[in-house]
Write an enzyme that holds these catalytic residues in place. Structure first.
Site, PDB file in Angstrom:
ATOM      1  N   GLU A  42      74.013  12.108 -14.130  1.00  0.00           N
ATOM      2  CA  GLU A  42      72.892  12.103 -14.789  1.00  0.00           C
ATOM      3  C   GLU A  42      72.902  10.566 -15.377  1.00  0.00           C
ATOM      4  OE1 GLU A  42      71.012  13.169 -19.086  1.00  0.00           O
ATOM      5  OE2 GLU A  42      72.213  14.779 -18.283  1.00  0.00           O
ATOM      6  N   ARG A  46      68.758   5.187 -20.934  1.00  0.00           N
ATOM      7  CA  ARG A  46      68.759   4.159 -22.230  1.00  0.00           C
ATOM      8  C   ARG A  46      69.431   2.829 -21.814  1.00  0.00           C
ATOM      9  NH1 ARG A  46      73.372   5.912 -24.813  1.00  0.00           N
ATOM     10  NH2 ARG A  46      74.064   7.192 -23.166  1.00  0.00           N
ATOM     11  N   LYS A 130      68.638  21.875 -21.001  1.00  0.00           N
ATOM     12  CA  LYS A 130      69.710  21.359 -21.657  1.00  0.00           C
ATOM     13  C   LYS A 130      69.751  21.408 -23.117  1.00  0.00           C
ATOM     14  CE  LYS A 130      71.016  16.561 -22.508  1.00  0.00           C
ATOM     15  NZ  LYS A 130      70.742  15.036 -22.217  1.00  0.00           N
TER      16      LYS A 130
END
Length: 214
Positions: A42, A46, A130
């Site tokens: 993943e 950011r 998630k």
């Protein structure tokens, strides 16, 4: 969607990666993960180079499952898909992003920790959520409690997962896979400790196999 859920669940652990220098690090990192038996990543948005990292990883290891994390806009979904991302992860539940991803036919795993989040997810027909941030939101005990009124969901907890508590989490049948950054920390990547990353992945896979087969 179901096929992707199954593939990720079979691996059991999803490295959450922030790459500041994708041109240098993406390919050797992809190789290190795959050699450790964890052919999934993943790549978090950011870092500005996330699309570049996704593209380089997929080009180097076509067999690898690469997704985009910390996605907060539809433009980022488009960028991720154009780069070759195979799934989307969002930090919270944004109905607009979930709807957009479903229209684009790409699996999405939104961050959910409350009954309200789970209710929203139910309306969109999601199957895997998630659970973020996991430890800070109540950890495994809350995940189990949430499962009682929402038995249709499996979750991928992320946040505070490490080698010490991985077995406890992955042993729970509610858990599809665990997300973690402990095997891909900034220090390990910046110092290009690829062998150490591979070894941490191997240990993680051993824990997953032991927990599920034990």
């Amino acid at each position: 969607m179901k096929a992707m859920n199954q593939k990720i669940s079979e691996i059991g652990i999803v490295p959450v990666i922030k790459l500041n220098h994708p041109e240098r690090d993406a390919v050797p990192l992809a190789n290190a993960l795959c050699e450790g038996g964890v052919p999934v990543a993943e790549v978090t948005f950011r870092a500005a180079g996330a699309p570049c990292a996704i593209r380089l990883m997929k080009e180097a290891r076509p067999d690898m499952i690469v997704g985009a994390g910390t996605v907060t806009t539809t433009a980022q979904i488009d960028e991720a898909m154009e780069a070759g991302a195979q799934f989307i992860v969002t930090p919270g539940f944004d109905p607009g992003l979930v709807s957009y991803a479903q229209k684009k036919d790409i699996p999405i795993y939104p961050g959910c920790t409350t009954p309200t989040d789970y209710h929203q997810a139910l309306k969109f027909g999601l199957e895997v959520l998630k659970f973020f941030p996991a430890e800070q939101s109540g950890g495994l005990e809350k995940i189990k409690s949430m499962h009682a009124p929402f038995p249709m969901f499996q979750v991928m907890p992320t946040g505070g997962i490490c080698l010490k508590n991985l077995k406890e989490y992955i042993s729970c049948p509610v858990i599809a896979a665990c997300g973690g950054s402990y095997m891909v920390t900034a220090d390990l990547i910046d110092k290009q400790k690829w062998e150490e990353i591979t070894e941490l992945c191997r240990k993680s896979r051993e824990i997953v196999k032991e927990a599920r087969n034990g």
